[in-house]
Design a protein around this motif. Structure first.
Motif, PDB file in Angstrom:
ATOM      1  N   LEU A 143       0.793  -1.308  -0.046  1.00 43.09           N
ATOM      2  CA  LEU A 143      -0.038  -0.025   0.032  1.00 43.09           C
ATOM      3  C   LEU A 143       0.840   1.266  -0.053  1.00 43.09           C
ATOM      4  O   LEU A 143       0.883   2.035  -1.055  1.00 43.09           O
ATOM      5  CB  LEU A 143      -0.979  -0.040   1.278  1.00 43.09           C
ATOM      6  N   MET A 144       1.818   1.398   0.798  1.00 46.09           N
ATOM      7  CA  MET A 144       2.704   2.424   1.208  1.00 46.09           C
ATOM      8  C   MET A 144       3.854   1.839   1.964  1.00 46.09           C
ATOM      9  O   MET A 144       3.848   0.990   2.585  1.00 46.09           O
ATOM     10  CB  MET A 144       1.852   3.806   1.637  1.00 46.09           C
ATOM     11  N   SER A 145       4.956   2.573   1.806  1.00 46.84           N
ATOM     12  CA  SER A 145       6.122   2.713   2.459  1.00 46.84           C
ATOM     13  C   SER A 145       6.658   3.858   3.127  1.00 46.84           C
ATOM     14  O   SER A 145       6.533   5.043   2.813  1.00 46.84           O
ATOM     15  CB  SER A 145       7.188   2.117   1.511  1.00 46.84           C
ATOM     16  N   LEU A 146       7.337   3.704   4.580  1.00 44.98           N
ATOM     17  CA  LEU A 146       8.270   4.579   4.829  1.00 44.98           C
ATOM     18  C   LEU A 146       9.727   4.163   5.297  1.00 44.98           C
ATOM     19  O   LEU A 146       9.701   3.109   5.778  1.00 44.98           O
ATOM     20  CB  LEU A 146       7.438   4.910   6.236  1.00 44.98           C
ATOM     21  N   GLY A 147      10.344   5.075   4.641  1.00 42.21           N
ATOM     22  CA  GLY A 147      11.842   4.884   4.799  1.00 42.21           C
ATOM     23  C   GLY A 147      12.516   5.639   5.666  1.00 42.21           C
ATOM     24  O   GLY A 147      11.998   6.835   5.714  1.00 42.21           O
ATOM     25  N   TYR A 148      13.556   5.380   6.216  1.00 39.38           N
ATOM     26  CA  TYR A 148      14.599   6.460   7.053  1.00 39.38           C
ATOM     27  C   TYR A 148      15.944   6.021   6.945  1.00 39.38           C
ATOM     28  O   TYR A 148      16.416   4.690   6.933  1.00 39.38           O
ATOM     29  CB  TYR A 148      13.970   6.230   8.375  1.00 39.38           C
ATOM     30  N   TRP A 149      16.908   7.032   7.389  1.00 38.05           N
ATOM     31  CA  TRP A 149      18.113   6.712   7.460  1.00 38.05           C
ATOM     32  C   TRP A 149      18.588   8.156   8.386  1.00 38.05           C
ATOM     33  O   TRP A 149      18.848   9.023   8.057  1.00 38.05           O
ATOM     34  CB  TRP A 149      19.167   6.916   6.330  1.00 38.05           C
ATOM     35  N   MET A 150      18.578   7.716   9.719  1.00 34.93           N
ATOM     36  CA  MET A 150      19.031   9.015  10.621  1.00 34.93           C
ATOM     37  C   MET A 150      20.230   8.456  11.316  1.00 34.93           C
ATOM     38  O   MET A 150      20.450   7.324  11.901  1.00 34.93           O
ATOM     39  CB  MET A 150      17.764   8.685  11.806  1.00 34.93           C
ATOM     40  N   GLY A 151      21.018   9.372  11.434  1.00 39.18           N
ATOM     41  CA  GLY A 151      22.249   9.222  12.211  1.00 39.18           C
ATOM     42  C   GLY A 151      23.161  10.577  12.105  1.00 39.18           C
ATOM     43  O   GLY A 151      22.491  11.656  12.172  1.00 39.18           O
ATOM     44  N   SER A 152      24.469  10.391  12.400  1.00 40.46           N
ATOM     45  CA  SER A 152      25.480  11.613  12.578  1.00 40.46           C
ATOM     46  C   SER A 152      26.115  11.820  11.339  1.00 40.46           C
ATOM     47  O   SER A 152      26.092  11.129  10.433  1.00 40.46           O
ATOM     48  CB  SER A 152      26.039  11.172  13.777  1.00 40.46           C
ATOM     49  N   MET A 153      26.638  13.026  11.474  1.00 40.48           N
ATOM     50  CA  MET A 153      27.500  13.099  10.151  1.00 40.48           C
ATOM     51  C   MET A 153      28.931  12.465  10.140  1.00 40.48           C
ATOM     52  O   MET A 153      29.670  12.442  11.118  1.00 40.48           O
ATOM     53  CB  MET A 153      27.650  14.812  10.136  1.00 40.48           C
ATOM     54  N   PRO A 154      29.177  11.800   8.964  1.00 45.48           N
ATOM     55  CA  PRO A 154      30.463  11.031   8.931  1.00 45.48           C
ATOM     56  C   PRO A 154      31.548  12.043   9.329  1.00 45.48           C
ATOM     57  O   PRO A 154      31.526  13.334   8.766  1.00 45.48           O
ATOM     58  CB  PRO A 154      30.554  10.562   7.589  1.00 45.48           C
ATOM     59  N   VAL A 175       9.272  -3.183  -3.707  1.00 45.67           N
ATOM     60  CA  VAL A 175       7.957  -2.666  -4.137  1.00 45.67           C
ATOM     61  C   VAL A 175       7.850  -2.205  -5.608  1.00 45.67           C
ATOM     62  O   VAL A 175       6.737  -2.707  -5.947  1.00 45.67           O
ATOM     63  CB  VAL A 175       7.643  -1.540  -3.098  1.00 45.67           C
ATOM     64  N   GLY A 176       8.872  -1.608  -6.014  1.00 46.23           N
ATOM     65  CA  GLY A 176       8.509  -1.359  -7.506  1.00 46.23           C
ATOM     66  C   GLY A 176       9.329  -0.038  -8.097  1.00 46.23           C
ATOM     67  O   GLY A 176       9.848   0.540  -7.229  1.00 46.23           O
ATOM     68  N   GLU A 177       9.213   0.320  -9.225  1.00 45.05           N
ATOM     69  CA  GLU A 177       9.706   1.385  -9.849  1.00 45.05           C
ATOM     70  C   GLU A 177       9.237   2.939  -9.457  1.00 45.05           C
ATOM     71  O   GLU A 177       7.892   2.904  -9.142  1.00 45.05           O
ATOM     72  CB  GLU A 177       9.874   1.357 -11.276  1.00 45.05           C
ATOM     73  N   GLU A 211       5.183   3.303  -9.847  1.00 48.35           N
ATOM     74  CA  GLU A 211       4.349   3.097 -11.047  1.00 48.35           C
ATOM     75  C   GLU A 211       3.230   2.188 -10.648  1.00 48.35           C
ATOM     76  O   GLU A 211       2.177   2.481 -11.571  1.00 48.35           O
ATOM     77  CB  GLU A 211       5.401   2.361 -11.896  1.00 48.35           C
ATOM     78  N   GLY A 212       3.403   1.298  -9.706  1.00 47.04           N
ATOM     79  CA  GLY A 212       2.349   0.548  -9.312  1.00 47.04           C
ATOM     80  C   GLY A 212       1.027   1.155  -8.660  1.00 47.04           C
ATOM     81  O   GLY A 212       0.157   0.501  -8.406  1.00 47.04           O
ATOM     82  N   GLY A 213       1.187   2.392  -8.160  1.00 44.48           N
ATOM     83  CA  GLY A 213       0.294   3.088  -7.526  1.00 44.48           C
ATOM     84  C   GLY A 213       0.585   3.268  -6.093  1.00 44.48           C
ATOM     85  O   GLY A 213      -0.165   4.115  -5.522  1.00 44.48           O
ATOM     86  N   THR A 214       1.529   2.791  -5.412  1.00 52.80           N
ATOM     87  CA  THR A 214       2.108   2.938  -4.069  1.00 52.80           C
ATOM     88  C   THR A 214       2.574   4.197  -3.970  1.00 52.80           C
ATOM     89  O   THR A 214       3.149   4.958  -4.945  1.00 52.80           O
ATOM     90  CB  THR A 214       2.613   1.418  -3.438  1.00 52.80           C
ATOM     91  N   VAL A 215       2.669   4.745  -2.504  1.00 50.33           N
ATOM     92  CA  VAL A 215       3.354   5.874  -2.416  1.00 50.33           C
ATOM     93  C   VAL A 215       4.348   5.657  -1.297  1.00 50.33           C
ATOM     94  O   VAL A 215       4.078   4.597  -0.571  1.00 50.33           O
ATOM     95  CB  VAL A 215       2.467   7.193  -2.085  1.00 50.33           C
TER      96      VAL A 215
END
Length: 322
Positions: free
Chosen positions: A143-154, A184-186, A219-223
C-alpha cells in the motif's frame, strides 16, 4: 583458474572487500590504487604478492586483472570507470556511482556496448530479510512505505560538502531508495524538501542539508516517504517499513519483522550480505552467468537517478517526473 583482483580505494570499504576476497580459494588480491603511493603501498603490504599504485592507469598497465573493485568517494568516480570500460575489465563499484547523472550515463553506454560484467554495492539486496520480504510481497498488496536513514555526520571532510558527496540522500539514503525499488517497484515521481538546521553551526564547511524528506510515487500506484538526518548524536537507525493489506514488513540491518494481526514473526539475517555480493560477482566472472548479481550498473543507475532527482526537487521546490 585464480582470479586476479585489483582494489581502488584503501578506506573501510576497499580493505573490507580485500580481506574477504583474500580468504577465498581461487582469488588473489594483487593490486591497490590509492590517492598516494604511500597509502597504496601500506595497503598492499598486508597481502602477499600485492603491489601499490597511485593511479588506475599505472595499475592497469602493470597488472593483468580479471576484475577491479572501485571503493572511492562520490566525487572520485568517472575517470576510474572510464578506464576500466575502455580496457574491458569487469568491476564492482560501491554506491553512489557519481555526483550527477551525466557521468554515469556515459559510463553505462560503454558498459552496454562492451557487454561488461558489473556489480554495484547495494548490499541490502543480499540480506536474508530482503529475500524473505520479496517472497511475502508476492502474496500481499503493498500500500505504502516509510523509509528512513537517521544518524550523525561522518567525520570525513568531503562528505559534508555537496561537491564531495552530493548530500546524505545520494550518499547514504540511496540504500533505502534502492531497497524500495527492489521490494516494491519502480519510482515515477519525487518531491523533496531539505533543510540546514544545525550541523553548519557547529562544523566548518558544511554545505549538505542535515534534514530531508522525500515523497515518492511508484508506477504500481503505491506511495512512499523516505526521510533522513545526519544531525543526531544518538538513536541512529536505517530501514524501510512496507505497509500491506495484511500488516507491516519492517526491513533493517538485522533482518525482517513481519507484523500481522495477532502475530509477529522475526527473520534475522544469517548470511553476510557482502559475502553473497562477492560470491555473485565472482561466479559471473568465472562463468559469464550474471543472474546472481542483484544490482548491475544499469540497475543501480535507476536508483541513482531517483536520488539526483530528489536533490533537484529540493533545489527547485518542484516535483520531478522520472
Amino acid at each position: 583458474m585464480t582470479l586476479q583482483i585489483g582494489i581502488i580505494g584503501t578506506g573501510w570499504f576497499g580493505m573490507m572487500h580485500a580481506e574477504k576476497l583474500a580468504r577465498l580459494d581461487g582469488v588473489k588480491v594483487t593490486a591497490f590504487t590509492a590517492t598516494s603511493q604511500q597509502k597504496a603501498d601500506v595497503a598492499a603490504q598486508r597481502f602477499e604478492g600485492a603491489k601499490g599504485y597511485d593511479s588506475v592507469h599505472t595499475m592497469l598497465d602493470d597488472r593483468k586483472l580479471d576484475a577491479v573493485y572501485v571503493c572511492v568517494p562520490p566525487f572520485a568516480h568517472g575517470e576510474i570507470e572510464a578506464a576500466l570500460v575502455e580496457r574491458g575489465i569487469p568491476f564492482l563499484v560501491e554506491k553512489p556511482i557519481a555526483l550527477d547523472n551525466e557521468q554515469p550515463t556515459a559510463i553505462l553506454k560503454g558498459i552496454t556496448e562492451k557487454k561488461l560484467i558489473t556489480s554495484v554495492g547495494y548490499h541490502f539486496r543480499y540480506m536474508d530479510g530482503t529475500a524473505r520480504a520479496r517472497e511475502i510481497l508476492r502474496e500481499r498488496t503493498a500500500l505504502m512505505s516509510l523509509g528512513y536513514w537517521m544518524g550523525s555526520m561522518p567525520g570525513v571532510s568531503w562528505w559534508r560538502k555537496m561537491e564531495g558527496s552530493a548530500g546524505q540522500f545520494v550518499e547514504q539514503t540511496t540504500h533505502i531508495v534502492d531497497l524500495l525499488r527492489y521490494t516494491v517497484g519502480e519510482v515515477s515521481e519525487v518531491y523533496a524538501a531539505y533543510g540546514n538546521r544545525y550541523m553548519h553551526t557547529i562544523e566548518d564547511g558544511v554545505t549538505v542539508p542535515d534534514v530531508g524528506t522525500v515523497t515518492l510515487k511508484l508506477e504500481g500506484g503505491t506511495v512512499a516517504t523516505i526521510s533522513n538526518t545526519c544531525a543526531i548524536p544518538a538513536g541512529d537507525k536505517a530501514g524501510l517499513h512496507i505497509y500491506t493489506n495484511k500488516g507491516v514488513l519492517e526491513l533493517g540491518h538485522g533482518g525482517l519483522v513481519d507484523i500481522e494481526a495477532g502475530r509477529k514473526t522475526e527473520y534475522a539475517n544469517q548470511s553476510d550480505p557482502y559475502e553473497l555480493e562477492n560470491d555473485a560477482f565472482l561466479h559471473a566472472l568465472r562463468t559469464g552467468d550474471t543472474s546472481r548479481i542483484l544490482s548491475s550498473y544499469e540497475d543501480a543507475y535507476r536508483t541513482h537517478q531517483i536520488t539526483i532527482a530528489a536533490n533537484e526537487s529540493a533545489r527547485t521546490g518542484l516535483p520531478i517526473k522520472l
